[in-house]
Design an enzyme around this catalytic site. Sequence first.
Site, PDB file in Angstrom:
ATOM      1  N   ASN A  71       0.779  -1.041   0.143  1.00 43.84           N
ATOM      2  CA  ASN A  71       0.089  -0.173  -0.088  1.00 43.84           C
ATOM      3  C   ASN A  71       0.951   1.384   0.061  1.00 43.84           C
ATOM      4  O   ASN A  71       0.314   2.373   0.195  1.00 43.84           O
ATOM      5  CB  ASN A  71      -0.824   0.018   1.278  1.00 43.84           C
ATOM      6  CG  ASN A  71      -2.144  -1.156   0.888  1.00 43.84           C
ATOM      7  OD1 ASN A  71      -2.638  -1.051   0.150  1.00 43.84           O
ATOM      8  ND2 ASN A  71      -2.156  -1.803   2.217  1.00 43.84           N
ATOM      9  N   ASN A  72       2.188   0.930  -0.094  1.00 43.22           N
ATOM     10  CA  ASN A  72       3.384   2.110  -0.009  1.00 43.22           C
ATOM     11  C   ASN A  72       3.609   3.022  -1.173  1.00 43.22           C
ATOM     12  O   ASN A  72       4.068   2.126  -1.999  1.00 43.22           O
ATOM     13  CB  ASN A  72       4.417   1.647   0.699  1.00 43.22           C
ATOM     14  CG  ASN A  72       5.240   2.811   0.833  1.00 43.22           C
ATOM     15  OD1 ASN A  72       5.658   3.724   0.243  1.00 43.22           O
ATOM     16  ND2 ASN A  72       6.201   2.721   2.111  1.00 43.22           N
ATOM     17  N   ASP A 122      10.055  -6.031   2.123  1.00 42.92           N
ATOM     18  CA  ASP A 122      10.216  -5.607   3.506  1.00 42.92           C
ATOM     19  C   ASP A 122      11.236  -5.263   3.550  1.00 42.92           C
ATOM     20  O   ASP A 122      12.380  -5.946   3.015  1.00 42.92           O
ATOM     21  CB  ASP A 122       9.662  -6.840   4.314  1.00 42.92           C
ATOM     22  CG  ASP A 122       9.388  -6.314   5.727  1.00 42.92           C
ATOM     23  OD1 ASP A 122       8.310  -5.589   5.839  1.00 42.92           O
ATOM     24  OD2 ASP A 122      10.119  -6.199   6.620  1.00 42.92           O
ATOM     25  N   TYR A 141      13.664   6.752   6.631  1.00 42.49           N
ATOM     26  CA  TYR A 141      14.885   7.111   7.302  1.00 42.49           C
ATOM     27  C   TYR A 141      15.656   7.927   6.315  1.00 42.49           C
ATOM     28  O   TYR A 141      16.816   8.191   6.642  1.00 42.49           O
ATOM     29  CB  TYR A 141      15.470   5.921   7.810  1.00 42.49           C
ATOM     30  CG  TYR A 141      14.752   5.349   9.054  1.00 42.49           C
ATOM     31  CD1 TYR A 141      14.874   5.858  10.240  1.00 42.49           C
ATOM     32  CD2 TYR A 141      13.901   4.125   8.800  1.00 42.49           C
ATOM     33  CE1 TYR A 141      14.362   5.299  11.398  1.00 42.49           C
ATOM     34  CE2 TYR A 141      13.194   3.748   9.831  1.00 42.49           C
ATOM     35  CZ  TYR A 141      13.484   4.258  11.177  1.00 42.49           C
ATOM     36  OH  TYR A 141      12.610   3.571  12.273  1.00 42.49           O
ATOM     37  N   LYS A 149      18.928   7.469  -6.147  1.00 42.34           N
ATOM     38  CA  LYS A 149      18.457   6.633  -5.160  1.00 42.34           C
ATOM     39  C   LYS A 149      17.868   5.408  -5.737  1.00 42.34           C
ATOM     40  O   LYS A 149      18.262   4.069  -5.195  1.00 42.34           O
ATOM     41  CB  LYS A 149      17.370   7.129  -4.053  1.00 42.34           C
ATOM     42  CG  LYS A 149      17.104   6.201  -2.940  1.00 42.34           C
ATOM     43  CD  LYS A 149      15.774   6.546  -2.248  1.00 42.34           C
ATOM     44  CE  LYS A 149      15.544   5.179  -1.301  1.00 42.34           C
ATOM     45  NZ  LYS A 149      14.078   5.713  -0.550  1.00 42.34           N
ATOM     46  N   ARG A 168      16.293  -1.440  -2.226  1.00 45.00           N
ATOM     47  CA  ARG A 168      15.384  -2.026  -3.022  1.00 45.00           C
ATOM     48  C   ARG A 168      15.484  -2.377  -4.331  1.00 45.00           C
ATOM     49  O   ARG A 168      15.162  -3.211  -5.113  1.00 45.00           O
ATOM     50  CB  ARG A 168      14.031  -0.946  -2.892  1.00 45.00           C
ATOM     51  CG  ARG A 168      12.521  -1.727  -3.381  1.00 45.00           C
ATOM     52  CD  ARG A 168      11.518  -0.680  -2.943  1.00 45.00           C
ATOM     53  NE  ARG A 168      11.401  -0.592  -1.435  1.00 45.00           N
ATOM     54  CZ  ARG A 168      12.012   0.445  -0.806  1.00 45.00           C
ATOM     55  NH1 ARG A 168      12.527   1.624  -1.302  1.00 45.00           N
ATOM     56  NH2 ARG A 168      11.926   0.814   0.481  1.00 45.00           N
TER      57      ARG A 168
HETATM   58  P1  IMP Z   1       8.438  -1.698   5.590  1.00 44.03           P
HETATM   59  O1  IMP Z   1       8.203  -2.745   6.421  1.00 44.03           O
HETATM   60  O2  IMP Z   1       9.138  -2.503   4.230  1.00 44.03           O
HETATM   61  O3  IMP Z   1       7.498  -1.029   4.786  1.00 44.03           O
HETATM   62  O4  IMP Z   1       9.752  -0.815   5.868  1.00 44.03           O
HETATM   63  C1  IMP Z   1       9.697  -0.471   7.067  1.00 44.03           C
HETATM   64  C2  IMP Z   1      10.188   1.012   7.278  1.00 44.03           C
HETATM   65  O5  IMP Z   1      11.423   1.041   6.898  1.00 44.03           O
HETATM   66  C3  IMP Z   1       9.256   2.012   6.635  1.00 44.03           C
HETATM   67  O6  IMP Z   1       8.354   2.321   7.373  1.00 44.03           O
HETATM   68  C4  IMP Z   1      10.412   3.112   6.566  1.00 44.03           C
HETATM   69  O7  IMP Z   1      10.449   3.928   7.860  1.00 44.03           O
HETATM   70  C5  IMP Z   1      11.657   2.193   6.525  1.00 44.03           C
HETATM   71  N1  IMP Z   1      12.259   2.202   4.909  1.00 44.03           N
HETATM   72  C6  IMP Z   1      11.681   1.336   4.105  1.00 44.03           C
HETATM   73  N2  IMP Z   1      12.224   1.447   2.836  1.00 44.03           N
HETATM   74  C7  IMP Z   1      12.841   2.675   3.141  1.00 44.03           C
HETATM   75  C8  IMP Z   1      13.778   3.482   2.241  1.00 44.03           C
HETATM   76  O8  IMP Z   1      14.072   3.443   1.117  1.00 44.03           O
HETATM   77  N3  IMP Z   1      14.345   4.599   2.850  1.00 44.03           N
HETATM   78  C9  IMP Z   1      13.954   4.932   3.781  1.00 44.03           C
HETATM   79  N4  IMP Z   1      13.476   4.243   4.791  1.00 44.03           N
HETATM   80  C10 IMP Z   1      13.037   3.145   4.425  1.00 44.03           C
END
Ligand code: IMP
Length: 193
Positions: free
Chosen positions: A9-10, A69, A151, A172, A178
């Site tokens: 959903n991101n 993730d 972050y 980036k 990613r």
């Molecule tokens: P998620 O569980 O994959 O959504 O990521 C967990 C958390 O990691 C997110 O809420 C962000 O705070 C952080 N995060 C994930 N990907 C990135 C990125 O590319 N840059 C900075 N923070 C990230």
Amino acid sequence: MKKIVFATNNLHKLQEISSITRDKIELLTLKDIGFAGEIPETSPTIKGNALQKAEYIHERYLMDCFADDTGLEVAALGGAPGVYSARYAGENASYNDNVVKLLHEMKDATQREARFVTMIALILEGERYFFEGIINGHISTFAAGAGGFGYDPVFVPQGYSQSFAQLSSELKNSISHRAIATQKLIAFLNVRL
Ligand code: IMP
């Protein structure tokens, strides 16, 4: 073109990944398939969470799909926030809350090495596959930049002097955790499809 659901959903992630997969696979979003809920993420590991998200959608829609993730692992904090990166400052923490907490925890740290780890779990024709992407860097002493998300304002990738949030999104998206995991996914799909 092969249709694959990206179980997220991101919107930031969707933009980042679709800029890489653009002409190689047709990415379907959760909205495209009519899913509007939250996908549970309750595993204690990054890999487990990625698989949990992909399986959740696969079980309901029986479509090929992948989920990612990501965790930020900071050496001076014993690998925290890691799998808890999204909720580091509490259950409903904003990106800024998490950044503020991280800078606070790191205020006396001289060793500032950190890395982002992304795991992509793919379910293709019923089989499970994993793709990992890691980028090393360090946590700066102050937040800088308006790009990206999470972050990004405090993460400076190795070989650069600016944070992810100060670098262009093109840059980036070509060097990030990613991006590395996604390129592995695409290389795999190129052979398989
Ligand atoms: P998620 O569980 O994959 O959504 O990521 C967990 C958390 O990691 C997110 O809420 C962000 O705070 C952080 N995060 C994930 N990907 C990135 C990125 O590319 N840059 C900075 N923070 C990230």
